[in-house]
Each structure stands twice: as structure tokens, then as C-alpha cells.
Design a protein around this motif. Structure first.
Motif, PDB file in Angstrom:
ATOM      1  N   VAL A  74       0.805  -1.270   0.041  1.00 54.80           N
ATOM      2  CA  VAL A  74       0.111  -0.045   0.030  1.00 54.80           C
ATOM      3  C   VAL A  74       0.723   1.134   0.042  1.00 54.80           C
ATOM      4  O   VAL A  74       2.013   1.179   0.398  1.00 54.80           O
ATOM      5  N   ASP A  75       0.308   2.451  -0.470  1.00 56.18           N
ATOM      6  CA  ASP A  75       0.966   3.712  -0.679  1.00 56.18           C
ATOM      7  C   ASP A  75       1.106   4.413   0.961  1.00 56.18           C
ATOM      8  O   ASP A  75       0.065   5.024   1.211  1.00 56.18           O
ATOM      9  N   ILE A  76       2.446   4.198   1.410  1.00 55.29           N
ATOM     10  CA  ILE A  76       2.312   4.579   3.037  1.00 55.29           C
ATOM     11  C   ILE A  76       2.408   6.125   3.076  1.00 55.29           C
ATOM     12  O   ILE A  76       2.381   6.714   4.103  1.00 55.29           O
ATOM     13  N   ARG A  77       2.737   6.683   1.712  1.00 54.62           N
ATOM     14  CA  ARG A  77       2.415   8.270   1.786  1.00 54.62           C
ATOM     15  C   ARG A  77       1.122   8.804   1.815  1.00 54.62           C
ATOM     16  O   ARG A  77       0.888   9.937   2.273  1.00 54.62           O
ATOM     17  N   SER A  78       0.172   7.993   1.771  1.00 56.58           N
ATOM     18  CA  SER A  78      -1.235   8.156   1.852  1.00 56.58           C
ATOM     19  C   SER A  78      -1.957   8.537   3.325  1.00 56.58           C
ATOM     20  O   SER A  78      -1.781   7.632   4.150  1.00 56.58           O
ATOM     21  N   PRO A  79      -2.730   9.597   3.580  1.00 55.69           N
ATOM     22  CA  PRO A  79      -3.208   9.644   4.939  1.00 55.69           C
ATOM     23  C   PRO A  79      -4.266   8.466   5.029  1.00 55.69           C
ATOM     24  O   PRO A  79      -4.251   8.294   6.355  1.00 55.69           O
ATOM     25  N   GLU A  80      -4.837   8.144   3.976  1.00 58.81           N
ATOM     26  CA  GLU A  80      -5.932   7.094   4.329  1.00 58.81           C
ATOM     27  C   GLU A  80      -5.319   5.793   4.833  1.00 58.81           C
ATOM     28  O   GLU A  80      -5.762   5.201   5.654  1.00 58.81           O
ATOM     29  N   VAL A  81      -4.020   5.762   4.365  1.00 60.08           N
ATOM     30  CA  VAL A  81      -3.297   4.346   4.831  1.00 60.08           C
ATOM     31  C   VAL A  81      -2.811   4.879   6.465  1.00 60.08           C
ATOM     32  O   VAL A  81      -3.202   3.800   7.232  1.00 60.08           O
ATOM     33  N   THR A  82      -2.356   5.666   6.764  1.00 56.80           N
ATOM     34  CA  THR A  82      -2.133   6.059   7.998  1.00 56.80           C
ATOM     35  C   THR A  82      -3.183   6.114   8.997  1.00 56.80           C
ATOM     36  O   THR A  82      -3.120   5.340  10.039  1.00 56.80           O
ATOM     37  N   THR A  83      -4.373   6.624   8.644  1.00 54.35           N
ATOM     38  CA  THR A  83      -5.437   6.152   9.263  1.00 54.35           C
ATOM     39  C   THR A  83      -6.060   4.847   9.900  1.00 54.35           C
ATOM     40  O   THR A  83      -6.221   4.647  10.721  1.00 54.35           O
ATOM     41  N   ILE A  84      -5.802   4.076   8.663  1.00 53.13           N
ATOM     42  CA  ILE A  84      -6.416   2.772   8.925  1.00 53.13           C
ATOM     43  C   ILE A  84      -5.378   1.903   9.748  1.00 53.13           C
ATOM     44  O   ILE A  84      -5.540   1.185  10.772  1.00 53.13           O
ATOM     45  N   MET A  85      -3.983   2.517   9.711  1.00 56.08           N
ATOM     46  CA  MET A  85      -3.020   1.730  10.811  1.00 56.08           C
ATOM     47  C   MET A  85      -3.008   2.376  12.158  1.00 56.08           C
ATOM     48  O   MET A  85      -2.681   1.502  12.996  1.00 56.08           O
ATOM     49  N   LYS A  86      -3.518   3.408  12.085  1.00 55.58           N
ATOM     50  CA  LYS A  86      -3.708   4.192  13.541  1.00 55.58           C
ATOM     51  C   LYS A  86      -4.917   3.363  14.188  1.00 55.58           C
ATOM     52  O   LYS A  86      -4.835   3.140  15.574  1.00 55.58           O
ATOM     53  N   ALA A  87      -5.935   3.012  13.338  1.00 57.72           N
ATOM     54  CA  ALA A  87      -7.146   2.464  13.929  1.00 57.72           C
ATOM     55  C   ALA A  87      -6.866   0.822  14.403  1.00 57.72           C
ATOM     56  O   ALA A  87      -7.179   0.432  15.272  1.00 57.72           O
ATOM     57  N   ARG A  88      -5.711   0.319  13.339  1.00 58.27           N
ATOM     58  CA  ARG A  88      -5.335  -1.121  14.201  1.00 58.27           C
ATOM     59  C   ARG A  88      -4.408  -1.071  15.562  1.00 58.27           C
ATOM     60  O   ARG A  88      -4.821  -1.613  16.506  1.00 58.27           O
ATOM     61  N   ILE A  89      -3.651  -0.030  15.445  1.00 62.78           N
ATOM     62  CA  ILE A  89      -3.032   0.446  16.855  1.00 62.78           C
ATOM     63  C   ILE A  89      -3.939   0.604  17.884  1.00 62.78           C
ATOM     64  O   ILE A  89      -3.843  -0.031  19.094  1.00 62.78           O
ATOM     65  N   ASP A  90      -4.903   1.462  17.666  1.00 60.46           N
ATOM     66  CA  ASP A  90      -5.971   1.659  18.611  1.00 60.46           C
ATOM     67  C   ASP A  90      -6.636   0.230  19.166  1.00 60.46           C
ATOM     68  O   ASP A  90      -6.813  -0.019  20.433  1.00 60.46           O
ATOM     69  N   ARG A  91      -6.934  -0.551  18.259  1.00 58.84           N
ATOM     70  CA  ARG A  91      -7.467  -1.953  18.591  1.00 58.84           C
ATOM     71  C   ARG A  91      -6.639  -2.648  19.478  1.00 58.84           C
ATOM     72  O   ARG A  91      -6.928  -3.326  20.185  1.00 58.84           O
ATOM     73  N   CYS A  92      -5.457  -2.707  18.929  1.00 58.60           N
ATOM     74  CA  CYS A  92      -4.380  -3.245  19.731  1.00 58.60           C
ATOM     75  C   CYS A  92      -4.325  -2.844  21.304  1.00 58.60           C
ATOM     76  O   CYS A  92      -4.268  -3.875  22.104  1.00 58.60           O
ATOM     77  N   ALA A  93      -4.385  -1.590  21.669  1.00 55.15           N
ATOM     78  CA  ALA A  93      -4.467  -1.116  22.828  1.00 55.15           C
ATOM     79  C   ALA A  93      -5.675  -1.473  23.371  1.00 55.15           C
ATOM     80  O   ALA A  93      -5.561  -1.790  24.785  1.00 55.15           O
ATOM     81  N   ALA A  94      -6.608  -1.355  22.808  1.00 55.23           N
ATOM     82  CA  ALA A  94      -7.959  -1.790  23.436  1.00 55.23           C
ATOM     83  C   ALA A  94      -7.872  -3.120  23.972  1.00 55.23           C
ATOM     84  O   ALA A  94      -8.828  -3.536  24.921  1.00 55.23           O
ATOM     85  N   MET A  95      -7.396  -4.132  23.117  1.00 55.57           N
ATOM     86  CA  MET A  95      -7.462  -5.504  23.355  1.00 55.57           C
ATOM     87  C   MET A  95      -6.524  -5.707  24.800  1.00 55.57           C
ATOM     88  O   MET A  95      -6.652  -6.907  25.413  1.00 55.57           O
ATOM     89  N   GLY A  96      -5.789  -4.830  25.065  1.00 56.74           N
ATOM     90  CA  GLY A  96      -4.843  -5.250  26.124  1.00 56.74           C
ATOM     91  C   GLY A  96      -3.519  -5.524  25.728  1.00 56.74           C
ATOM     92  O   GLY A  96      -2.598  -6.095  26.723  1.00 56.74           O
ATOM     93  N   PHE A  97      -3.206  -5.459  24.684  1.00 57.50           N
ATOM     94  CA  PHE A  97      -1.356  -5.691  24.033  1.00 57.50           C
ATOM     95  C   PHE A  97      -0.619  -4.384  24.812  1.00 57.50           C
ATOM     96  O   PHE A  97      -1.275  -3.434  24.893  1.00 57.50           O
ATOM     97  N   VAL A  98       0.408  -4.910  24.981  1.00 56.40           N
ATOM     98  CA  VAL A  98       1.429  -3.803  25.609  1.00 56.40           C
ATOM     99  C   VAL A  98       2.346  -3.283  24.724  1.00 56.40           C
ATOM    100  O   VAL A  98       3.209  -2.169  24.861  1.00 56.40           O
ATOM    101  N   GLY A  99       2.308  -3.938  23.363  1.00 59.65           N
ATOM    102  CA  GLY A  99       3.224  -3.495  22.540  1.00 59.65           C
ATOM    103  C   GLY A  99       2.832  -3.804  20.968  1.00 59.65           C
ATOM    104  O   GLY A  99       1.860  -4.413  20.832  1.00 59.65           O
ATOM    105  N   VAL A 100       3.414  -3.243  19.970  1.00 64.92           N
ATOM    106  CA  VAL A 100       3.429  -3.404  18.569  1.00 64.92           C
ATOM    107  C   VAL A 100       4.461  -3.921  17.688  1.00 64.92           C
ATOM    108  O   VAL A 100       5.587  -3.391  17.957  1.00 64.92           O
TER     109      VAL A 100
END
Length: 240
Positions: free
Chosen positions: A90-116
Motif C-alpha cells: 500500500v502507498d504509505i505516503r497516503s493519509p488514508e493508509v495512516t488512518t487505517i494503521m492508527k485504527a489497528r494500533i487503537d485496537r491493539c491497545a483496546a485489546m490489552g496488548f502492551v506493544g506493537v
């Protein structure tokens, strides 16, 4: 040379399991796994046993089997990822991609993970379809690191040894695949000098001399695993 089987009685420093069925009973200090393979309850159980759960996400590809696959607009979808036909860069320069990946990080945190563990930050080394550069990858990975830290998560540098000098002060630990097989383990020195953990994986298919590799890993100060290419449960660990 002290060697033991992951999942045996002797605890290991870490394990990495991405292919089901998982073995969540392993006695390790740190376990990296896929957020889609576990539940928040299982993550809580790991933490209750003093095992730090770390969340695997691919930050450089769209995986067809993920729930958010349809969120990637067509213009950010690039070339297939090597031997993984269900993944495309995917084109990592795209703001849409960054938004999707931040949502994934949010989910990791919400599930109780301590790292990525962010995979595929090295897409600048591959035919990605966008002409993405090393500087692009560095800026993108640094931004995701800042975001992970803002959520209280640690974050690893995964592969991309060319980025080590630029990322060592930004990331919390390093995970490398096949540095003994391809003879680039010396490039980890900045992480070692910074007192940060270096996790190394070699694959059984490489046919390395395990005793010799384990000895070298201990000399470097690595936490070494031998795994199959599916990154499933089991394998060998080099005793710390």
C-alpha cells in the motif's frame, strides 16, 4: 550449548506465533501474536502470567482476509507481496493508509496488548508499485511509533536494517529475521549499545548449525529463536 524447546518446562525470553493453532501456555516474558487470533480475555490471561503480549500488524500491506481490507481505497493499492498472494503493498505516503494503521494500533491497545510489531516497514526495498523511498518509510514508521507511544504501547523495529541508525532512538526493541543466514547481524549494534533488546529469528529451512548460531547469538547478546516459516507454535530457543 543450552537449547530448549519452546513450550517446554524451561522459560524462554520470547516467542512469536502467527499461525494457528496457538499455544498460549508457553512460559515466556514476551509473546508476539496476531490480534485476530486471540481474544481480550486471552490477552488478560497472558498478562496475569507476566507474559507481555505484543500485537502483530502489517503496516505496509493490505491483507485480503482482514476486516478492514475494504477500507483501503483503490489508489493506495500496489503490487503483490512476493509469495503472499493475499497481500499487496500500500502507498504509505497516503493519509488514508495512516488512518487505517492508527485504527489497528487503537485496537491493539483496546485489546490489552502492551506493544506493537509493525511488519513490512521495508517496502522501499521491494517492487511496491509506488516508488516509495527509504525516506518515505522512515517518516511513516516514525509517525506510527509516535502514535503507538501516545497510546502507551511499546513498538519494535521489524527488519529494515538500513533504518537502524535513524530508528534506534525512536523504537523500543528490534526484531530481525535471518541475520545469521544472510550475514548482517553486526548491523544491530546501535540497539545493543542503547541497551535495547534484539530479538532474532532464524528458520529451520536454512539448515544452520544450531549450536554455532546459538553461541554467536549469545556473544552478540541476542534473544534467538529457531522457528518454521509458518511461525507456528513450537521451535527452539537459545538459552539466555
Amino acid at each position: 550449548m543450552a537449547v530448549f524447546i519452546i513450550g517446554g518446562e524451561q522459560p524462554a525470553h520470547w516467542d512469536w506465533q502467527l499461525t494457528e493453532p496457538l499455544d498460549l501456555t508457553v512460559r515466556v516474558s514476551l509473546l508476539i501474536t496476531d490480534m485476530d487470533a486471540v481474544t481480550p480475555e486471552q490477552i488478560a490471561q497472558l498478562q496475569s502470567r507476566d507474559t507481555q503480549p505484543v500485537c502483530y500488524i502489517s503496516v505496509g500491506t493490505r491483507e485480503d482476509y482482514r476486516d478492514d481490507a475494504a477500507d483501503f481505497p483503490a489508489h493506495v493499492v500496489g503490487k503483490p507481496l512476493g509469495d503472499w498472494p493475499d497481500e499487496v503493498y500500500v502507498d504509505i505516503r497516503s493519509p488514508e493508509v495512516t488512518t487505517i494503521m492508527k485504527a489497528r494500533i487503537d485496537r491493539c491497545a483496546a485489546m490489552g496488548f502492551v506493544g506493537v510489531e509493525p511488519d513490512n516497514i521495508d517496502l522501499f526495498e521491494n517492487e511496491n508499485g509506488f516508488g516509495i523511498t527509504k525516506a518515505d518509510s522512515l517518516a511513516y514508521t516514525s509517525a506510527l511509533a509516535d502514535y503507538a507511544h501516545s497510546k502507551g504501547l511499546t513498538i519494535a523495529q521489524k527488519n529494515a536494517p538500513e533504518l537502524i541508525p535513524d530508528l534506534v532512538d525512536k523504537m523500543d526493541f528490534l526484531l530481525l529475521e535471518q541475520c545469521f543466514e544472510y550475514d548482517f547481524c553486526e548491523e544491530t549494534q546501535p540497539y545493543l549499545d542503547a541497551g535495547k533488546d534484539v530479538l532474532v529469528v532464524e528458520y529451520t529451512e536454512a539448515g544452520l548449525d544450531w549450536d554455532a548460531t546459538c553461541t554467536q547469538a549469545k556473544d552478540f547478546g541476542f534473544h534467538l529463536l529457531m522457528k518454521d516459516r509458518d511461525i507456528s507454535a513450537g521451535g527452539k530457543a537459545c538459552a539466555d
